[in-house]
Scaffold this motif. Structure first.
Motif, PDB file in Angstrom:
ATOM      1  N   LEU A 181       0.832  -1.210   0.000  1.00  0.00           N
ATOM      2  CA  LEU A 181       0.000   0.000   0.000  1.00  0.00           C
ATOM      3  C   LEU A 181       0.866   1.259   0.000  1.00  0.00           C
ATOM      4  CD1 LEU A 181      -2.790  -1.053   2.521  1.00  0.00           C
ATOM      5  CD2 LEU A 181      -3.117  -0.494   0.102  1.00  0.00           C
ATOM      6  N   LYS A 182       1.885   1.259   0.836  1.00  0.00           N
ATOM      7  CA  LYS A 182       2.754   2.432   0.913  1.00  0.00           C
ATOM      8  C   LYS A 182       3.538   2.626  -0.381  1.00  0.00           C
ATOM      9  CE  LYS A 182       3.536   3.086   5.837  1.00  0.00           C
ATOM     10  NZ  LYS A 182       4.556   3.304   6.886  1.00  0.00           N
ATOM     11  N   LEU A 183       4.021   1.515  -0.916  1.00  0.00           N
ATOM     12  CA  LEU A 183       4.820   1.605  -2.133  1.00  0.00           C
ATOM     13  C   LEU A 183       3.989   2.133  -3.287  1.00  0.00           C
ATOM     14  CD1 LEU A 183       7.747   0.858  -3.085  1.00  0.00           C
ATOM     15  CD2 LEU A 183       6.759  -1.257  -3.978  1.00  0.00           C
ATOM     16  N   ASP A 184       2.746   1.691  -3.350  1.00  0.00           N
ATOM     17  CA  ASP A 184       1.872   2.143  -4.433  1.00  0.00           C
ATOM     18  C   ASP A 184       1.595   3.644  -4.335  1.00  0.00           C
ATOM     19  OD1 ASP A 184       0.018   1.053  -6.685  1.00  0.00           O
ATOM     20  OD2 ASP A 184      -1.267   2.402  -5.506  1.00  0.00           O
ATOM     21  N   ARG A 185       1.583   4.157  -3.105  1.00  0.00           N
ATOM     22  CA  ARG A 185       1.353   5.588  -2.910  1.00  0.00           C
ATOM     23  C   ARG A 185       2.608   6.403  -3.228  1.00  0.00           C
ATOM     24  NH1 ARG A 185      -2.842   7.422   0.280  1.00  0.00           N
ATOM     25  NH2 ARG A 185      -1.498   9.043   1.155  1.00  0.00           N
ATOM     26  N   GLU A 186       3.779   5.831  -2.959  1.00  0.00           N
ATOM     27  CA  GLU A 186       5.018   6.595  -3.071  1.00  0.00           C
ATOM     28  C   GLU A 186       5.712   6.445  -4.430  1.00  0.00           C
ATOM     29  OE1 GLU A 186       7.714   5.910   0.127  1.00  0.00           O
ATOM     30  OE2 GLU A 186       6.163   6.118   1.674  1.00  0.00           O
ATOM     31  N   LYS A 187       5.493   5.329  -5.106  1.00  0.00           N
ATOM     32  CA  LYS A 187       6.198   5.076  -6.355  1.00  0.00           C
ATOM     33  C   LYS A 187       5.221   4.956  -7.516  1.00  0.00           C
ATOM     34  CE  LYS A 187      10.292   4.753  -4.429  1.00  0.00           C
ATOM     35  NZ  LYS A 187      11.383   5.726  -4.709  1.00  0.00           N
ATOM     36  N   SER A 188       5.742   5.195  -8.705  1.00  0.00           N
ATOM     37  CA  SER A 188       4.909   5.091  -9.903  1.00  0.00           C
ATOM     38  C   SER A 188       4.698   3.632 -10.277  1.00  0.00           C
ATOM     39  CB  SER A 188       5.579   5.812 -11.068  1.00  0.00           C
ATOM     40  OG  SER A 188       6.753   5.119 -11.473  1.00  0.00           O
ATOM     41  N   LYS A 189       3.689   3.402 -11.092  1.00  0.00           N
ATOM     42  CA  LYS A 189       3.423   2.045 -11.568  1.00  0.00           C
ATOM     43  C   LYS A 189       4.589   1.527 -12.414  1.00  0.00           C
ATOM     44  CE  LYS A 189      -0.759   1.274  -9.900  1.00  0.00           C
ATOM     45  NZ  LYS A 189      -1.056   0.150  -8.984  1.00  0.00           N
ATOM     46  N   ASP A 190       5.200   2.407 -13.179  1.00  0.00           N
ATOM     47  CA  ASP A 190       6.339   1.991 -14.002  1.00  0.00           C
ATOM     48  C   ASP A 190       7.509   1.550 -13.132  1.00  0.00           C
ATOM     49  OD1 ASP A 190       5.019   2.374 -16.351  1.00  0.00           O
ATOM     50  OD2 ASP A 190       6.051   4.238 -16.912  1.00  0.00           O
ATOM     51  N   TYR A 191       7.722   2.257 -12.030  1.00  0.00           N
ATOM     52  CA  TYR A 191       8.797   1.885 -11.104  1.00  0.00           C
ATOM     53  C   TYR A 191       8.550   0.479 -10.556  1.00  0.00           C
ATOM     54  CZ  TYR A 191      11.652   1.860  -6.848  1.00  0.00           C
ATOM     55  OH  TYR A 191      12.537   1.517  -5.863  1.00  0.00           O
ATOM     56  N   ILE A 192       7.320   0.227 -10.155  1.00  0.00           N
ATOM     57  CA  ILE A 192       6.983  -1.072  -9.573  1.00  0.00           C
ATOM     58  C   ILE A 192       7.081  -2.180 -10.614  1.00  0.00           C
ATOM     59  CG2 ILE A 192       5.118  -2.406  -8.507  1.00  0.00           C
ATOM     60  CD1 ILE A 192       4.171   0.298  -7.261  1.00  0.00           C
ATOM     61  N   LEU A 193       6.559  -1.926 -11.808  1.00  0.00           N
ATOM     62  CA  LEU A 193       6.608  -2.942 -12.859  1.00  0.00           C
ATOM     63  C   LEU A 193       8.053  -3.262 -13.232  1.00  0.00           C
ATOM     64  CD1 LEU A 193       5.130  -4.763 -14.848  1.00  0.00           C
ATOM     65  CD2 LEU A 193       5.016  -2.824 -16.440  1.00  0.00           C
ATOM     66  N   ALA A 194       8.884  -2.224 -13.322  1.00  0.00           N
ATOM     67  CA  ALA A 194      10.298  -2.441 -13.644  1.00  0.00           C
ATOM     68  C   ALA A 194      10.959  -3.305 -12.582  1.00  0.00           C
ATOM     69  CB  ALA A 194      11.017  -1.100 -13.771  1.00  0.00           C
TER      70      ALA A 194
END
Length: 774
Positions: A181-194
Motif C-alpha cells: 500500500l505504501k509503495l503504491d502511494r510513493e512510487k509510480s506504476k512503471d517503477y513497480i513494474l520495472a
C-alpha cells in the motif's frame, strides 16, 4: 366418607400433585433462561461486537501502517552479473553469482511490458497495489496449513521479491500488505513494474527480463516480440515446469494455455488488436546454452576489460583508487562491450594453434613446456584492440602474455631509434643527415663514439659479422646492432627514450643508456602493437583500447579517444614504415611473410626481434589497416623464471622472430584480410624503399640461427670465415639433426652469415648464458 375425610383426601391429593406443579415451575424457569440468552446476544449486540472488532482491526492496521516502513531492498535481489560482449553485440560471457542484468523499463517494449500485467494483474494500473480478497485468502490458508495460494498483485509480488522473503507466515503477509500500500502511494506504476520484471526468476538460472530474454531467445529485452514476451510472462507461474526444453507433454500443453491466456487478456484490455492476435504463433524458445566461463582466451579478455574499466572509474572520480573501483565492478550490473572482433579473435587463436602450439610436444622435448605465446592486434585508425591471445588457457596460465611487460622487445625497438633520428633531423658524427640511405659503419663490436670519446659500449652483430659500410635500410633489414647503437648516440639517448615514450612505450624509470638501443627494457605485445600503430597512423598517437562501451543503470562511463595528437612528424613515421617494408621484402621476415602464398601482393611493414639468450622472440608487423605484435616467451612453468627456448618446437637451434612469431602473424593477418591495400606514405624516398641485396652473403632460411637476428653472443673472432667458434657456445654449436640449418664450424663449407641483431652480448666466459643480464 364424611366431609372431613373428603377434605383431608383432597389435601393429600393436592400434596401429591405438588411435583407436577414443580415441573411446570421448572419449565417456566427454563423459558426464563432462554430469554436471558436472547437478552445477552441480541442482534444489536452482535452487530456492535462486529463493528467493534472491525474498529479494533482497523486500529491495529493503522498502528501497523504507522509502524511498518518500506525497508531497504534485499541485497540478494540486487545481485547482478557483469555482461561482456564482442564488438558485434554477441555475448562473450557473464561473471558474478547471479545471472541478472537490471534494465530500465524504457528499454522494454511497451507491448512486452503489458504481457506481464496481462498475465499477473490486469487491474495493475488501476488498483491500490493490493488484493484484499487474495491476501485474506492467503492468510486463512496459511493459518489452516494449506500452504501458499495465488492472488497477489504485481506490487505485492515485487514487495515479496525485493523487500521481504518467500516464507509463508501471517506476519510476512501483513507486512507485504502494508508495504505494498505504501509503495503504491510513493512510487509510480512503471517503477513497480520495472522492479517486478527485473527481480523475478524465469528459470534457466535467469533473474530479470534481460537475462531471460538472452537465456530463451538470444536477444536483448529491447528486442523481444509480443509473442516472446507473453511466453516469458507465462513462465513466471512455474519456471521449471514451463521451460519448453525440459517440459513434459503436460507442461508444454499448460504453458501454451497460459500463453494464450496472456494474449487473450491483452485483447480484452485493448492492448492488442484481435486480428494481430489471431496471426500469432507460439514462439518456441532456443535450447539452453551452456554459460561461457573464463576458460580459453575469454578470461584474459575479461581481465583486461575490467582493468580498463577500473582505470576509468578512478579517472572519473567514481572511485578513489583501484581497490574501490574493483569493489564497484564486483557488485555487477555492467554491460561491457569490447572492441574485440569475434572473427578476428577466432582467427588469431587458430593461427597460434596451427603455427605453434600444435608443434609443441613437451613429452618429446622438455623445452616445449617453457614456450608461452602472446599477441595483440590493433586497428591503427581507431585504436580498437581487435584480438588478443593471452596464453594457452586462462584457467591454466593466469598471466596474460599479451599484456605482460617483463620480457625484452629486442630489435623491435630499433625502428623507434630511426623514428627519433628522422623526427629530430639528427645527423651522424660526420654531420650527415640520418635517412634510410645514410651510410654507417657496420663493423661488429665497433666502439660507440660520442664525438672523439668512446662511451664504453661496443655491441657485436650476430655471429660477429662485419658489414663494413652499410645503409640504414640494409642495417634495418639485417638488424645490425652496431649501426643502431651508434645511431642512438648520434640522436641522443634521452631523445630516443623520449620519442619511445611519445610513441607509446612505458619509459618511466628507463635509463637513457646506449644498451637500450638493443631493446633491453621490458615491453608487452599490446604495448608494441600500440607503438607500431602510431607509426602506421602517420605519427598520430594510438593508445590501444579494448573496451568499446560500458553501460550501467546508475552511472555513465566515458572513455577517452584512443587517437591522440601528432607525436612525431608524418614524414618521420612514414619513413620508418617505408624502411620496415624492407625487413619483410629483403630482411629477416622474408621467408615467413614475403613469400607467404596468402599475401596476394599486400604491402607489409614489420620488424623481428630475438632477445638475450633466446628468452623471447618477436614479430611486430602491420598493413595499412591492421597492426599485430606476436611474442614468444621462455618461462619455466613451475618457477615462472625466464628461460631460453633453444630448439623448442623442433627448430634446428634458435627460436627466432622470423620463425614462429612471423608465421603466426602471417597466418592471422593474411587470413583476415578483406582486401589488398597499399601504404599512403609521404617520404622523400617515394612510396617505399626498394629492397636491397646484401653485398656479403646470400639470404638464408628464416629459422636458421645464423640467418636471423638474436641477442646471443657471437664467436670471439671477428672473422667467422677464418676461425671456428668454441664448440660449447650455445649460439654457435652445430645441432646434429640438421647441419644445413645451423651454424657451421667449418669456414670452408658455410658462407658468411647475413648477420642480425644482438640485443645484449653474451659473456664469452659464460657461453651458456649463465651471467648477469644488463
Amino acid at each position: 366418607m364424611g366431609r372431613a375425610e373428603e377434605r383431608k383426601a383432597r389435601q393429600r391429593g393436592g400434596r401429591r400433585a405438588a411435583p407436577k406443579r414443580r415441573r411446570s415451575s421448572g419449565a417456566a424457569a427454563g423459558t426464563g433462561g432462554k430469554g436471558r440468552i436472547r437478552r445477552l446476544f441480541t442482534w444489536k449486540k452482535i452487530l456492535g461486537s462486529f463493528f467493534g472488532l472491525c474498529l479494533l482491526g482497523m486500529g491495529a492496521f493503522i498502528v501497523l501502517y504507522m509502524v511498518i516502513d518500506i525497508p531497504e531492498g534485499n541485497p540478494e535481489a540486487e545481485l547482478q552479473s557483469n555482461v561482456y560482449k564482442y564488438s558485434d553485440g554477441s555475448i562473450m560471457t557473464r561473471t558474478g553469482d547471479r545471472n541478472r542484468e537490471i534494465v530500465d523499463l524504457a528499454k522494454v517494449p511497451k507491448e512486452v511490458q503489458r504481457t506481464f500485467v496481462a498475465a499477473e494483474n490486469k487491474t495493475f494500473y488501476k488498483d491500490a497495489g493490493v488484493d484484499l480478497k487474495g491476501t485474506a485468502r492467503g492468510v486463512l490458508n496459511t493459518l489452516s496449513g494449506k500452504g501458499a495460494q495465488g492472488g497477489s498483485t504485481i506490487t505485492q509480488q515485487y514487495v515479496k521479491n525485493y523487500y521481504l522473503s518467500q516464507e509463508q507466515t501471517v506476519s510476512r503477509k501483513l507486512k507485504e500488505l502494508v508495504i505494498s500500500l505504501k509503495l503504491d502511494r510513493e512510487k509510480s506504476k512503471d517503477y513497480i513494474l520495472a522492479g517486478y520484471i527485473n527481480t523475478s526468476y524465469y528459470g534457466r538460472g535467469a533473474y530479470g527480463v534481460q537475462a531471460a530474454a538472452q537465456a530463451y531467445y538470444r536477444v536483448d529485452a529491447e528486442d523481444l516480440t509480443v509473442e516472446q514476451g507473453a511466453y516469458l510472462a507465462a513462465l513466471l507461474q512455474a519456471p521449471n515446469q514451463y521451460d519448453w526444453a525440459i517440459a513434459s507433454d503436460t507442461g508444454k500443453k499448460l504453458v501454451q494455455q497460459r500463453w494464450n491466456y496472456v494474449l487473450d487478456n491483452m485483447v480484452e484490455q485493448k492492448w492488442l488488436d484481435q486480428g494481430e492476435r489471431r496471426g500469432m504463433t507460439f514462439p518456441e524458445p532456443e535450447q539452453p546454452k551452456t554459460a561461457a566461463g573464463m576458460g580459453g582466451q575469454i578470461g584474459y579478455l575479461v581481465d583486461e576489460a575490467n582493468h580498463s574499466l577500473k582505470q576509468r572509474l578512478v579517472a572519473q572520480g567514481v572511485a578513489e583508487d583501484m581497490e574501490q573501483a574493483k569493489a564497484l565492478v564486483d557488485l555487477g550490473g555492467y554491460t561491457i562491450t569490447l572492441n574485440v572482433d569475434k572473427k578476428k579473435q577466432e582467427a588469431l587463436e587458430k593461427a597460434v594453434k596451427a603455427k605453434l602450439t600444435s608443434k609443441l610436444d613437451p613429452d618429446k622435448r622438455a623445452v616445449d613446456a617453457d614456450v608461452q605465446a602472446g599477441a595483440a592486434s590493433v586497428d591503427p585508425k581507431t585504436g580498437a584492440v581487435l584480438a588478443m591471445y593471452g596464453g594457452v588457457d586462462y584457467v591454466k596460465h593466469f598471466t596474460n602474455n599479451a599484456t605482460r611487460d617483463d620480457y625484452q622487445p629486442a630489435s623491435t625497438f630499433k625502428p623507434l631509434i630511426l623514428a627519433a633520428a628522422v623526427d629530430q633531423d639528427a645527423e651522424t658524427q660526420d654531420g650527415v643527415p640520418i635517412t634510410a640511405g645514410t651510410m654507417y659503419d657496420g663493423t661488429s663490436e665497433r666502439p660507440v663514439m660520442d664525438g672523439d670519446r668512446e662511451v664504453g659500449f661496443a655491441p657485436p652483430n650476430e655471429d660477429d659479422v662485419d658489414y663494413g659500410d652499410i645503409t640504414v635500410q640494409e642495417a634495418m633489414n639485417k638488424s645490425v646492432n652496431s649501426v643502431f647503437a651508434q645511431m642512438g648516440i648520434d640522436v641522443g639517448m634521452s631523445e630516443v627514450i623520449e620519442t619511445a615514450g611519445e610513441l607509446g612505450m612505458d619509459t618511466e624509470g628507463v635509463d637513457a643508456v646506449p644498451a637500450q638501443t638493443l631493446g633491453s627494457m621490458g615491453a608487452s605485445p599490446l604495448e608494441m602493437a600500440g607503438v607500431y600503430a602510431t607509426l602506421d597512423n602517420h605519427g598520430k598517437k594510438v593508445t590501444p583500447q579494448i573496451v568499446k562501451s560500458v553501460e550501467h543503470k546508475d552511472r555513465t562511463i566515458e572513455f577517452p579517444d584512443p587517437i591522440g595528437e601528432q607525436v612525431i612528424g608524418r614524414e618521420a613515421a612514414d619513413t620508418v614504415t617505408s624502411v620496415l617494408t624492407g625487413v619483410v621484402d629483403d630482411g629477416t621476415a622474408r621467408t615467413s611473410v614475403r613469400d607467404n602464398p596468402l599475401r596476394d601482393g599486400q604491402q607489409v611493414a614489420g620488424k623481428t626481434g630475438t632477445s638475450d639468450n633466446n628468452k623471447s622472440a618477436w614479430f611486430t608487423g602491420f598493413t595499412p589497416d591492421l597492426v599485430t605484435s606476436v611474442g614468444l616467451f621462455g618461462e619455466d612453468p613451475k618457477t615462472h623464471a625466464q628461460v631460453p627456448m633453444y630448439k623448442a618446437g623442433g627448430v634446428d637451434y634458435r627460436v627466432n622472430g622470423g620463425g614462429f612469431p612471423a608465421e603466426i602473424w602471417a597466418a592471422y593477418t593474411f587470413g583476415v584480410m578483406d582486401e589488398v591495400t597499399e601504404f599512403d606514405l609521404e617520404t622523400k624516398q617515394g612510396a617505399a624503399v626498394k629492397p636491397s641485396k646484401s653485398p656479403t652473403a646470400p639470404e638464408p632460411p628464416t629459422q636458421s640461427p645464423t640467418r636471423e637476428e638474436t641477442t646471443e653472443a657471437p664467436p670471439t673472432s671477428k672473422d667467422p670465415t677464418t676461425e671456428a667458434p668454441p664448440s660449447n657456445d650455445p649460439t654457435t654449436e652445430e645441432p646434429s639433426e640438421s647441419p644445413s640449418q645451423s651454424p657451421s664450424n667449418s669456414p670452408s663449407t658455410e658462407p658468411p652469415p647475413t648477420g642480425g641483431e644482438s640485443t645484449e652480448p653474451e659473456n664469452p666466459l659464460f657461453p651458456n648464458g649463465d651471467r648477469e643480464e644488463r
